[in-house]
Design an enzyme around this catalytic site. Structure first.
Site, PDB file in Angstrom:
ATOM      1  N   GLY A   1      41.897  -3.738  10.496  1.00  0.00           N
ATOM      2  CA  GLY A   1      43.118  -2.963  10.650  1.00  0.00           C
ATOM      3  C   GLY A   1      43.682  -2.514   9.317  1.00  0.00           C
ATOM      4  N   SER A   2      42.806  -2.000   8.433  1.00  0.00           N
ATOM      5  CA  SER A   2      43.249  -1.672   7.075  1.00  0.00           C
ATOM      6  C   SER A   2      43.324  -0.179   6.796  1.00  0.00           C
ATOM      7  CB  SER A   2      42.338  -2.346   6.046  1.00  0.00           C
ATOM      8  OG  SER A   2      40.971  -2.137   6.330  1.00  0.00           O
TER       9      SER A   2
ATOM     10  N   SER B   1      45.909   1.507   7.544  1.00  0.00           N
ATOM     11  CA  SER B   1      47.328   1.786   7.322  1.00  0.00           C
ATOM     12  C   SER B   1      48.064   0.461   7.167  1.00  0.00           C
ATOM     13  CB  SER B   1      47.935   2.571   8.505  1.00  0.00           C
ATOM     14  OG  SER B   1      47.889   1.799   9.698  1.00  0.00           O
ATOM     15  N   GLY B   2      49.343   0.530   6.817  1.00  0.00           N
ATOM     16  CA  GLY B   2      50.236  -0.613   6.839  1.00  0.00           C
ATOM     17  C   GLY B   2      49.835  -1.777   5.961  1.00  0.00           C
TER      18      GLY B   2
ATOM     19  N   GLY C   1      47.377  -3.875   6.197  1.00  0.00           N
ATOM     20  CA  GLY C   1      45.959  -3.923   5.874  1.00  0.00           C
ATOM     21  C   GLY C   1      45.605  -2.986   4.737  1.00  0.00           C
TER      22      GLY C   1
ATOM     23  N   TYR D   1      53.299 -11.123  23.013  1.00  0.00           N
ATOM     24  CA  TYR D   1      53.042 -10.956  21.578  1.00  0.00           C
ATOM     25  C   TYR D   1      53.369 -12.243  20.823  1.00  0.00           C
ATOM     26  CZ  TYR D   1      53.419  -9.120  16.825  1.00  0.00           C
ATOM     27  OH  TYR D   1      53.275  -8.914  15.480  1.00  0.00           O
TER      28      TYR D   1
END
Length: 265
Positions: A14-15, A17-18, A20, A155
């Site tokens: 998950g890199s 964006s954000g 990551g 979550y």
């Protein structure tokens, strides 16, 4: 300072964006070869190109970690240029649902994306770390794992599972040279969080400038000792520490980077 990353390769899920993205940028700046992962090839390639433009080394792995086939594709791409020494399980999703709206199907989907995705990558990459006698496995967790809110229960529970599996894995890897730890962010200023807060601001009278809105949002929604949102680079810094020789004695730990949001000993 030398963080000992020369010659190491790191996959951060998950890199594109954000958090990551901030993590792969920092690890690459400190000498690691990084693998940028996402489901959107154009976004992942853009991050990889930015790393390369800064003098770093970056490959790309595309796939949906919520499926076995996607995890196989990501692992194959990540390993194509060499072994992976550092696995940062950051990929995940969040839906703000009440108990009434969080159906069993929503719970199932949340566990596939936020928990089982990490288990898939651990199973594909950690055995080789163990054989080589060195590795770092880091879960990106969150304070809701230990102080859950009434909302989005599915979550909250997946974060608790991430924290729990990291400690279990640390016990399993005792004496192997591979460590397993958690970085637990508070509320971090990524685009989605900023959009959410600025959307609430007009109806709640939080002001017009971002400085006013951030201050009021923190006071009303997520009070912490620093009085602000965290920045992605601050999470990346904690990950960097855990990959370094300074953290050789850190095992099964949770490093909270939340401004003091979580009040516990």
């Amino acid at each position: 300072m030398d963080y000992g990353l020369a010659g190491r390769r790191a996959l951060v899920t998950g890199s594109s964006s954000g958090l990551g993205e901030a993590t792969v940028r920092l690890l690459a700046a400190e000498g690691a070869a990084v693998v940028v992962h996402g489901r959107d090839e154009a976004r992942a390639e853009a991050v990889a190109e930015a790393v390369r433009a800064g003098g770093g080394r970056a490959d790309v792995a595309i796939g949906d970690l919520a499926t076995d086939a996607g995890a196989d594709a990501v692992a194959a791409a990540a390993l194509a240029a060499g072994p992976v020494d550092i696995l940062v399980n950051n990929a995940g999703s969040y839906r703000d649902l009440s108990w009434a709206d969080a159906t069993p199907g929503e719970w199932r989907d949340a566990y596939e994306v936020n928990v089982i995705s990490a288990v898939r990558m651990i199973g594909r990459l950690v055995p080789a770390m163990r054989e080589r006698g060195w590795g770092r496995v880091i879960q990106i967790g969150g304070g809701l794992a230990v102080q859950p809110m009434p909302g989005h229960p599915h979550y909250n529970a997946t974060l608790a599972a991430r924290h729990n599996l990291a400690v279990s894995l640390a016990r399993e890897l005792a004496g192997t040279g591979v460590t397993s730890n958690v970085v637990s962010p508070g509320a971090i200023l990524v685009d989605a969080v900023k959009d959410f807060i600025t959307g609430l601001a007009p109806g709640r009278g939080w002001g017009e400038t971002w400085e006013e809105i951030e201050r009021e949002a923190i006071a009303r929604l997520m009070p912490n000792d620093r009085g602000r949102l965290g920045r992605p680079q601050e999470i990346a810094g904690a990950v960097l520490y855990l990959t370094s020789p300074l953290a050789d004695y850190v095992s099964g730990a949770t490093i909270r980077v939340d401004g003091g949001l979580i009040r516990s000993v």
